[in-house]
Design an enzyme around this catalytic site. Structure first.
Site, PDB file in Angstrom:
ATOM      1  N   GLY A 223      99.938 -10.276  87.213  1.00 49.02           N
ATOM      2  CA  GLY A 223     100.562 -10.269  85.906  1.00 49.02           C
ATOM      3  C   GLY A 223     101.361  -9.024  85.573  1.00 49.02           C
ATOM      4  O   GLY A 223     101.447  -8.631  84.412  1.00 49.02           O
ATOM      5  N   SER A 224     101.995  -8.419  86.587  1.00 44.44           N
ATOM      6  CA  SER A 224     102.827  -7.266  86.226  1.00 44.44           C
ATOM      7  C   SER A 224     104.040  -7.721  85.407  1.00 44.44           C
ATOM      8  O   SER A 224     104.512  -6.995  84.530  1.00 44.44           O
ATOM      9  CB  SER A 224     103.253  -6.474  87.461  1.00 44.44           C
TER      10      SER A 224
ATOM     11  N   ARG B 251      95.518 -33.892  90.859  1.00 41.81           N
ATOM     12  CA  ARG B 251      96.535 -32.910  90.467  1.00 41.81           C
ATOM     13  C   ARG B 251      97.100 -33.257  89.080  1.00 41.81           C
ATOM     14  O   ARG B 251      97.336 -32.397  88.241  1.00 41.81           O
ATOM     15  CB  ARG B 251      97.643 -32.901  91.521  1.00 41.81           C
TER      16      ARG B 251
ATOM     17  N   ARG C  88     101.436 -22.651  91.307  1.00 43.67           N
ATOM     18  CA  ARG C  88     101.354 -24.103  91.474  1.00 43.67           C
ATOM     19  C   ARG C  88     102.660 -24.745  91.042  1.00 43.67           C
ATOM     20  O   ARG C  88     103.368 -24.190  90.211  1.00 43.67           O
ATOM     21  CB  ARG C  88     100.200 -24.683  90.652  1.00 43.67           C
ATOM     22  N   ILE C  89     102.892 -25.900  91.638  1.00 43.91           N
ATOM     23  CA  ILE C  89     104.134 -26.605  91.322  1.00 43.91           C
ATOM     24  C   ILE C  89     103.853 -27.625  90.229  1.00 43.91           C
ATOM     25  O   ILE C  89     102.912 -28.417  90.348  1.00 43.91           O
ATOM     26  CB  ILE C  89     104.690 -27.283  92.590  1.00 43.91           C
TER      27      ILE C  89
ATOM     28  N   HIS D 224     111.729 -15.780  89.949  1.00 43.56           N
ATOM     29  CA  HIS D 224     111.547 -15.996  91.387  1.00 43.56           C
ATOM     30  C   HIS D 224     112.115 -14.788  92.138  1.00 43.56           C
ATOM     31  O   HIS D 224     113.214 -14.322  91.828  1.00 43.56           O
ATOM     32  CB  HIS D 224     112.270 -17.274  91.817  1.00 43.56           C
TER      33      HIS D 224
ATOM     34  N   THR E  89     112.784 -26.902  86.339  1.00 45.52           N
ATOM     35  CA  THR E  89     113.067 -28.332  86.421  1.00 45.52           C
ATOM     36  C   THR E  89     112.162 -28.901  87.522  1.00 45.52           C
ATOM     37  O   THR E  89     111.480 -28.138  88.211  1.00 45.52           O
ATOM     38  CB  THR E  89     114.555 -28.588  86.801  1.00 45.52           C
TER      39      THR E  89
ATOM     40  N   LEU F 108     111.778 -27.521  92.867  1.00 45.13           N
ATOM     41  CA  LEU F 108     111.124 -26.218  93.047  1.00 45.13           C
ATOM     42  C   LEU F 108     112.162 -25.092  93.144  1.00 45.13           C
ATOM     43  O   LEU F 108     113.042 -25.128  94.007  1.00 45.13           O
ATOM     44  CB  LEU F 108     110.261 -26.234  94.317  1.00 45.13           C
TER      45      LEU F 108
ATOM     46  N   GLU G 233     112.467  -7.258  88.432  1.00 53.32           N
ATOM     47  CA  GLU G 233     111.914  -8.416  87.709  1.00 53.32           C
ATOM     48  C   GLU G 233     111.458  -7.993  86.319  1.00 53.32           C
ATOM     49  O   GLU G 233     111.676  -8.696  85.327  1.00 53.32           O
ATOM     50  CB  GLU G 233     110.724  -9.007  88.471  1.00 53.32           C
TER      51      GLU G 233
HETATM   52  C1  GRF Z   1     106.601 -12.057  91.218  1.00 56.52           C
HETATM   53  O1  GRF Z   1     107.219 -11.566  92.367  1.00 56.52           O
HETATM   54  C2  GRF Z   1     107.321 -13.283  90.734  1.00 56.52           C
HETATM   55  O2  GRF Z   1     108.701 -13.240  90.977  1.00 56.52           O
HETATM   56  C3  GRF Z   1     106.705 -14.366  91.550  1.00 56.52           C
HETATM   57  O3  GRF Z   1     105.339 -14.024  91.636  1.00 56.52           O
HETATM   58  C4  GRF Z   1     105.207 -12.609  91.506  1.00 56.52           C
HETATM   59  C5  GRF Z   1     104.257 -12.369  90.374  1.00 56.52           C
HETATM   60  O4  GRF Z   1     103.945 -11.012  90.253  1.00 56.52           O
HETATM   61  N1  GRF Z   1     106.945 -15.664  90.962  1.00 56.52           N
HETATM   62  P1  GRF Z   1     103.110 -10.520  88.997  1.00 56.52           P
HETATM   63  O5  GRF Z   1     101.819 -11.343  88.962  1.00 56.52           O
HETATM   64  O6  GRF Z   1     103.931 -10.710  87.780  1.00 56.52           O
HETATM   65  O7  GRF Z   1     102.810  -9.084  89.287  1.00 56.52           O
END
Ligand code: GRF
Length: 220
Positions: free
Chosen positions: A15-16, A68, A94-95, A112, A144, A147, A177
């Site tokens: 969760g950074s 699922r 998860r998708i 992503h 959407t 994926l 990010e």
């Molecule tokens: C990040 O690289 C994000 O792009 C990807 O999963 C990672 C999650 O990192 N979808 P964090 O848990 O937010 O640290």
């Protein structure tokens, strides 16, 4: 003053990105607030980050459900209970395939770690190195059914240094990010971006592709 838009963050891990979103949204002028954090993993450190910030946290373990589809319905029910305007996936491993995508169409984002459409899926950093890409980065996009395929909103790029390894590259990308996800949320909450069919409208104009920023253009 317009009330802050309600956001639920959905995650599976550290969760950074959640933390970056918490840090941004706790500034009084920010037009959105995180009202709930939902994880499929009971041990996700992101749940602790939520508690530390006095944000409601809920866990929806996959093992509590048979199919699922049942899991996804359970997850959707918890998300819905927060009555969010927007749902942000942040490291949710998860998708999603079901009704939740329709309910939150145009209101659900993901981040992503690649310059989409390059390197959808996992192991993006190693794959960028292996492909000999000159640059790499991250993308915030609408979710959407495809994926990592929804329309892109913003992406940040950096050159891939010679001899960098995947972990070093991942750390560089993660820092970016943390800058672009709050930016995208701000645009969304201010109504500056909207999804229309398969394109993104920013300030009334359709984008050809995600807004592209270099590492040097991002605030430290
Ligand atoms: C990040 O690289 C994000 O792009 C990807 O999963 C990672 C999650 O990192 N979808 P964090 O848990 O937010 O640290």
């Amino acid at each position: 003053m317009t009330p802050a838009r309600r956001v639920v963050v959905v995650l599976s891990g550290g969760g950074s990105n959640l933390q970056a979103l918490i840090d941004a949204t706790t500034s009084p002028a920010f037009p959105a607030e995180i009202v709930g954090v939902v994880s499929d993993q009971p041990e996700a450190f992101g749940l602790h980050r939520a508690r530390d910030a006095q944000i409601a946290d809920r866990c929806v373990p996959r093992s509590d459900f048979g199919s699922r589809a049942e899991f996804e319905a359970g997850l959707a029910q918890v998300i819905d209970s927060f009555e969010p305007d927007f749902v942000l996936l942040a490291g949710f491993m998860r998708i999603l395939r079901g009704d939740v995508l329709t309910t939150y169409a145009g209101r659900m984002l993901n981040i992503h770690p690649s310059l989409l459409p390059l390197h959808k899926g996992l192991d993006t950093h190693q794959r960028a190195i292996d492909a000999g890409d000159a640059e790499h980065g991250c993308t915030v996009h609408y979710v959407t059914p495809e994926l990592d395929g929804g329309p892109g909103i913003i992406q940040a790029a950096l050159p891939i240094d010679a001899n960098v390894d995947a972990d070093q590259l991942a750390a560089q990308v993660l820092e970016m990010e943390h800058r672009i996800y709050p930016m995208a949320l701000r645009w969304l909450a201010e109504g500056r971006i909207v999804a229309e069919r398969n394109s993104v409208i920013l300030d009334g104009r359709p984008l050809d592709g995600p807004v592209r920023v270099g590492r040097d253009e991002l605030d430290p």
